[in-house]
Design an enzyme around this catalytic site. Structure first.
Site, PDB file in Angstrom:
ATOM      1  N   ARG A 121       7.412  24.552 -17.229  1.00 15.12           N
ATOM      2  CA  ARG A 121       7.470  25.046 -15.569  1.00 15.12           C
ATOM      3  C   ARG A 121       6.018  24.550 -15.186  1.00 15.12           C
ATOM      4  NH1 ARG A 121      10.143  29.775 -17.513  1.00 15.12           N
ATOM      5  NH2 ARG A 121      12.070  29.710 -17.216  1.00 15.12           N
ATOM      6  N   LYS A 143       1.622  15.117  -4.511  1.00 17.33           N
ATOM      7  CA  LYS A 143       2.990  14.616  -4.322  1.00 17.33           C
ATOM      8  C   LYS A 143       3.196  13.696  -5.725  1.00 17.33           C
ATOM      9  CE  LYS A 143       4.266  14.064   0.515  1.00 17.33           C
ATOM     10  NZ  LYS A 143       4.520  13.288   1.618  1.00 17.33           N
ATOM     11  N   GLU A 185      -3.100   1.321   2.464  1.00 17.30           N
ATOM     12  CA  GLU A 185      -3.150   2.881   2.416  1.00 17.30           C
ATOM     13  C   GLU A 185      -4.624   3.224   2.839  1.00 17.30           C
ATOM     14  OE1 GLU A 185      -0.417   4.819   2.328  1.00 17.30           O
ATOM     15  OE2 GLU A 185       0.985   4.120   0.595  1.00 17.30           O
ATOM     16  N   LYS A 227      -7.764  12.123   3.299  1.00 17.81           N
ATOM     17  CA  LYS A 227      -6.723  12.469   2.635  1.00 17.81           C
ATOM     18  C   LYS A 227      -6.855  14.180   2.495  1.00 17.81           C
ATOM     19  CE  LYS A 227      -2.775  12.275  -0.107  1.00 17.81           C
ATOM     20  NZ  LYS A 227      -1.719  11.305  -0.950  1.00 17.81           N
ATOM     21  N   GLU A 237       3.556  19.845   3.546  1.00 17.85           N
ATOM     22  CA  GLU A 237       3.822  19.369   4.648  1.00 17.85           C
ATOM     23  C   GLU A 237       5.033  19.950   5.457  1.00 17.85           C
ATOM     24  OE1 GLU A 237       4.863  15.142   3.317  1.00 17.85           O
ATOM     25  OE2 GLU A 237       6.337  15.138   5.007  1.00 17.85           O
ATOM     26  N   ARG A 242       0.661  17.102   7.312  1.00 18.15           N
ATOM     27  CA  ARG A 242       0.512  16.224   6.334  1.00 18.15           C
ATOM     28  C   ARG A 242       1.426  15.065   6.730  1.00 18.15           C
ATOM     29  NH1 ARG A 242       0.262  16.950  -0.009  1.00 18.15           N
ATOM     30  NH2 ARG A 242       0.486  14.902  -0.663  1.00 18.15           N
ATOM     31  N   ASN A 246       2.200   9.963   6.551  1.00 16.04           N
ATOM     32  CA  ASN A 246       3.678   9.060   6.410  1.00 16.04           C
ATOM     33  C   ASN A 246       3.806   7.921   7.387  1.00 16.04           C
ATOM     34  OD1 ASN A 246       7.001   9.678   5.434  1.00 16.04           O
ATOM     35  ND2 ASN A 246       5.175  10.483   4.135  1.00 16.04           N
ATOM     36  N   HIS A 249       5.730   4.875   6.643  1.00 19.75           N
ATOM     37  CA  HIS A 249       6.623   4.978   5.422  1.00 19.75           C
ATOM     38  C   HIS A 249       8.110   5.023   5.839  1.00 19.75           C
ATOM     39  CE1 HIS A 249       2.745   5.741   3.627  1.00 19.75           C
ATOM     40  NE2 HIS A 249       3.229   5.587   2.466  1.00 19.75           N
ATOM     41  N   HIS A 253       9.681   2.594   3.493  1.00 17.58           N
ATOM     42  CA  HIS A 253      10.552   3.041   2.250  1.00 17.58           C
ATOM     43  C   HIS A 253      12.081   2.469   2.664  1.00 17.58           C
ATOM     44  CE1 HIS A 253       8.336   7.082   1.158  1.00 17.58           C
ATOM     45  NE2 HIS A 253       7.861   5.899   0.704  1.00 17.58           N
ATOM     46  N   HIS A 267       5.106  -1.225  -2.449  1.00 18.70           N
ATOM     47  CA  HIS A 267       5.102  -0.040  -1.767  1.00 18.70           C
ATOM     48  C   HIS A 267       4.043  -0.434  -0.578  1.00 18.70           C
ATOM     49  CE1 HIS A 267       4.960   4.153  -0.266  1.00 18.70           C
ATOM     50  NE2 HIS A 267       3.604   4.034  -0.361  1.00 18.70           N
TER      51      HIS A 267
HETATM   52  N1  NAD Z   1       2.323  10.359  -4.436  1.00 18.40           N
HETATM   53  C1  NAD Z   1       1.688   9.987  -3.468  1.00 18.40           C
HETATM   54  O1  NAD Z   1       0.875  10.666  -2.627  1.00 18.40           O
HETATM   55  C2  NAD Z   1       1.782   8.559  -3.385  1.00 18.40           C
HETATM   56  C3  NAD Z   1       0.994   7.761  -2.231  1.00 18.40           C
HETATM   57  C4  NAD Z   1       1.161   6.491  -2.253  1.00 18.40           C
HETATM   58  C5  NAD Z   1       2.014   5.698  -3.160  1.00 18.40           C
HETATM   59  N2  NAD Z   1       2.736   6.340  -3.919  1.00 18.40           N
HETATM   60  C6  NAD Z   1       3.404   5.540  -4.962  1.00 18.40           C
HETATM   61  O2  NAD Z   1       2.619   4.711  -5.563  1.00 18.40           O
HETATM   62  C7  NAD Z   1       3.298   3.677  -6.160  1.00 18.40           C
HETATM   63  C8  NAD Z   1       2.745   2.491  -5.857  1.00 18.40           C
HETATM   64  O3  NAD Z   1       1.497   2.603  -6.706  1.00 18.40           O
HETATM   65  P1  NAD Z   1       0.692   1.233  -7.131  1.00 18.40           P
HETATM   66  O4  NAD Z   1       0.554   0.454  -5.826  1.00 18.40           O
HETATM   67  O5  NAD Z   1      -0.567   1.741  -7.594  1.00 18.40           O
HETATM   68  O6  NAD Z   1       1.547   0.313  -8.133  1.00 18.40           O
HETATM   69  P2  NAD Z   1       1.603   0.402  -9.604  1.00 18.40           P
HETATM   70  O7  NAD Z   1       1.369   1.763 -10.359  1.00 18.40           O
HETATM   71  O8  NAD Z   1       3.006  -0.139  -9.898  1.00 18.40           O
HETATM   72  O9  NAD Z   1       0.361  -0.639  -9.827  1.00 18.40           O
HETATM   73  C9  NAD Z   1       0.488  -2.047  -9.452  1.00 18.40           C
HETATM   74  C10 NAD Z   1       0.506  -3.127 -10.588  1.00 18.40           C
HETATM   75  O10 NAD Z   1      -0.981  -3.180 -11.061  1.00 18.40           O
HETATM   76  C11 NAD Z   1      -1.000  -3.275 -12.579  1.00 18.40           C
HETATM   77  N3  NAD Z   1      -2.361  -2.336 -12.498  1.00 18.40           N
HETATM   78  C12 NAD Z   1      -2.592  -0.874 -12.275  1.00 18.40           C
HETATM   79  N4  NAD Z   1      -4.019  -0.822 -12.440  1.00 18.40           N
HETATM   80  C13 NAD Z   1      -4.579  -2.043 -13.132  1.00 18.40           C
HETATM   81  C14 NAD Z   1      -5.846  -2.723 -13.367  1.00 18.40           C
HETATM   82  N5  NAD Z   1      -6.907  -1.775 -13.330  1.00 18.40           N
HETATM   83  N6  NAD Z   1      -5.861  -3.829 -13.928  1.00 18.40           N
HETATM   84  C15 NAD Z   1      -4.658  -4.596 -14.057  1.00 18.40           C
HETATM   85  N7  NAD Z   1      -3.507  -4.154 -13.631  1.00 18.40           N
HETATM   86  C16 NAD Z   1      -3.362  -2.952 -12.972  1.00 18.40           C
HETATM   87  C17 NAD Z   1       0.191  -2.079 -12.873  1.00 18.40           C
HETATM   88  O11 NAD Z   1       0.641  -2.334 -14.091  1.00 18.40           O
HETATM   89  C18 NAD Z   1       1.057  -2.750 -11.957  1.00 18.40           C
HETATM   90  O12 NAD Z   1       1.765  -3.801 -12.238  1.00 18.40           O
HETATM   91  C19 NAD Z   1       4.741   3.750  -5.417  1.00 18.40           C
HETATM   92  O13 NAD Z   1       5.898   4.219  -6.125  1.00 18.40           O
HETATM   93  C20 NAD Z   1       4.303   4.828  -4.111  1.00 18.40           C
HETATM   94  O14 NAD Z   1       5.563   5.175  -3.984  1.00 18.40           O
HETATM   95  C21 NAD Z   1       2.488   7.678  -4.136  1.00 18.40           C
HETATM   96  O1  LIG Z   2       0.620  12.234   0.520  1.00 25.80           O
HETATM   97  C1  LIG Z   2       1.421  12.173   1.389  1.00 25.80           C
HETATM   98  O2  LIG Z   2       1.784  13.280   1.922  1.00 25.80           O
HETATM   99  C2  LIG Z   2       2.031  10.967   1.832  1.00 25.80           C
HETATM  100  O3  LIG Z   2       2.748  10.838   2.615  1.00 25.80           O
HETATM  101  C3  LIG Z   2       1.180   9.653   1.382  1.00 25.80           C
HETATM  102  C4  LIG Z   2       2.163   8.405   1.031  1.00 25.80           C
HETATM  103  O4  LIG Z   2       1.301   7.380   1.053  1.00 25.80           O
HETATM  104  C5  LIG Z   2       2.994   8.413   0.026  1.00 25.80           C
HETATM  105  O5  LIG Z   2       3.580   7.131  -0.263  1.00 25.80           O
HETATM  106  C6  LIG Z   2       4.037   9.481  -0.390  1.00 25.80           C
HETATM  107  O6  LIG Z   2       4.600   9.217  -1.440  1.00 25.80           O
HETATM  108  C7  LIG Z   2       5.100   9.450   0.574  1.00 25.80           C
HETATM  109  O7  LIG Z   2       5.733  10.577   0.791  1.00 25.80           O
HETATM  110  P1  LIG Z   2       7.211  10.919   0.765  1.00 25.80           P
HETATM  111  O8  LIG Z   2       7.375  12.430   1.113  1.00 25.80           O
HETATM  112  O9  LIG Z   2       7.591  10.166   1.962  1.00 25.80           O
HETATM  113  O10 LIG Z   2       8.020  10.454  -0.650  1.00 25.80           O
HETATM  114 ZN    ZN Z   3       2.240   5.519   0.528  1.00 24.66          ZN
END
Ligand code: NAD
Ligand SMILES: O=C(O)C(=O)C[C@@H](O)[C@H](O)[C@H](O)COP(=O)(O)O
Ligand code: ZN
Length: 371
Positions: A121, A143, A185, A227, A237, A242, A246, A249, A253, A267
């Site tokens: 949990r 998130k 972003e 952020k 959100e 918040r 998006n 997105h 998405h 992404h």
């Molecule tokens: N939680 C949130 O608020 C939030 C916000 C934005 C995006 N996201 C999510 O994040 C994901 C995308 O993240 P991303 O763009 O970092 O992609 P990713 O994690 O797939 O990384 C991109 C690529 O870069 C490589 N890589 C990572 N760091 C490296 C480094 N230092 N040197 C060499 N290679 C490296 C990875 O192996 C991968 O092939 C999506 O799933 C998206 O939905 C979440």
């Molecule tokens: O942190 C947030 O809030 C965001 O919306 C950041 C976005 O860049 C990110 O891709 C997030 O995961 C999208 O949120 P979702 O709720 O649409 O999945």
């Molecule tokens: Zn995003």
């Protein structure tokens, strides 16, 4: 080094931004690593580039890294990897008071954060983001999620990290395409509510992306501060504040879903194109000056991100893209609020958008020859 506080009342933490943080990982995590074993979730690319540095630093400080090395890519945010990683953490006897380290991009951060949210949990986790995208966005704000066949991030939890360590040195090995995807972003914060930052991006993006360390530090720290401010105002959100994060997105998405969450569209690339579409749709409805929308499109295209829907050569129509949007988490009583723009830095949540109208707009965009 810049230190940015994330002032969430229930669980404040800080984001450290600077070069060389990974080489001092144990020191940077001091007080949080209570046991000899330190569970670290990463992917194969990150492990190949940075695993030995982490290994050396932890061992020199009396720890034994326990690696879980996952396949790189969006497909890793899955039920299967979630279950296997939680089982692995259980096998290590990780306790609620322990910290799991997420070393990687947004994929690793989102998956590991979700594992930490559900393990017993909720246990602690530390984000060590290694992509530009993860440093400016996904590691901050709590998130966490996986994808399902129905869509993006549809199963997840809000679970804040205890600490975020954004080491600018690790960006040296990041492929150019992933760097650019992360930049989407960054510029998003300018478009949301910070026109001066959009101007800064227009002037400095090219040098920042080419490797200028000072510009990178400014871009990351400024983005994180934006952020952190928004998340602190609306952690879950619920108020609409918040939801501004998006921007781009809902379109993005849907495009990721249509391209099968594959390398065809990352992404950040979907977000870049989604922001262009949000700007063009806003201008089409005379909500935003046409000149501003053209400026957004030009900037996105100039840095080398996708700015044209037609250029994606999708085999679908606007209705199919709108079908994907029906899974958007912003859906509310059958309507989908959209992030639209009144100008650069003037994004707002519009609750009156007709999905039929969006589908017709997308049909036009799918047929429009790239500029
Ligand atoms: N939680 C949130 O608020 C939030 C916000 C934005 C995006 N996201 C999510 O994040 C994901 C995308 O993240 P991303 O763009 O970092 O992609 P990713 O994690 O797939 O990384 C991109 C690529 O870069 C490589 N890589 C990572 N760091 C490296 C480094 N230092 N040197 C060499 N290679 C490296 C990875 O192996 C991968 O092939 C999506 O799933 C998206 O939905 C979440
Ligand atoms: O942190 C947030 O809030 C965001 O919306 C950041 C976005 O860049 C990110 O891709 C997030 O995961 C999208 O949120 P979702 O709720 O649409 O999945
Ligand atoms: Zn995003």
């Amino acid at each position: 080094m810049a230190v940015i506080p994330v002032e969430i009342a229930s669980r404040p933490y800080e984001v450290r931004v600077g070069a060389g943080l990974l080489a001092d990982l144990a020191q940077n995590c001091s007080g949080r690593l209570r046991k000899r074993g330190v569970p670290i979730v990463t992917d194969a690319n990150v492990h190949a580039a940075w695993g030995s540095l982490v290994e050396r630093n932890l061992r020199e400080n009396g720890h034994e890294p326990q690696w879980r090395i996952l396949p790189p890519g969006e497909q890793t945010k899955s039920w299967a990897e979630l279950a296997a990683t939680v089982d692995w953490l259980l096998s290590l006897e990780v306790e609620r008071g322990d910290h799991v380290i997420a070393l990687g991009g947004g994929v690793i951060g989102d998956l590991t954060g979700f594992c930490a949210a559900v393990l017993k949990r909720g246990c602690h986790f530390i984000q060590v983001p290694t992509t530009l995208l993860a440093q400016v966005d996904s590691s901050v704000g709590g998130k966490t999620a996986i994808n399902t066949p129905a869509g993006k991030n549809l199963v997840g939890a809000f679970h804040q990290p205890s600490l975020v360590l954004a080491d600018l040195s690790v960006l040296e090995t990041l492929p150019r395409r992933d760097l650019l995807a992360g930049y989407a972003e960054v510029v998003k914060y300018g478009l949301i509510d910070d026109p001066a930052f959009f101007d800064w991006c227009d002037e400095n993006a090219s040098r920042m992306l080419s490797g200028d360390r000072d510009l990178r530090e400014y871009a990351v720290a400024h983005s994180v501060a934006s952020k952190a401010r928004i998340v602190a105002e609306d952690e879950f959100e619920t108020t609409g504040r918040r939801a501004l994060l998006n921007l781009g997105h809902t379109f993005g998405h849907a495009l990721e879903a249509e391209t099968g969450f594959s390398d065809r569209l990352l992404h950040g690339e979907g977000v870049a194109l989604g922001m262009v579409l949000a700007a063009r749709y806003s201008a089409r409805r005379d909500l935003m000056p046409h000149g501003d929308a053209e400026r957004v499109e030009r900037h996105v295209a100039e840095v080398g991100l996708p700015a044209s829907l037609a250029a994606l050569r999708l085999r679908c129509d606007g209705d199919a893209l709108v079908q994907h949007m029906l899974h958007d988490k912003k859906m509310d009583a059958g309507t989908l609020p959209f992030l639209l723009m009144k100008g650069i830095g003037r994004t707002y949540l519009d609750r009156q958008v007709s999905l039929d109208d969006v589908a017709r707009f997308l049909d036009e965009e799918l047929a429009r020859e790239p500029a």
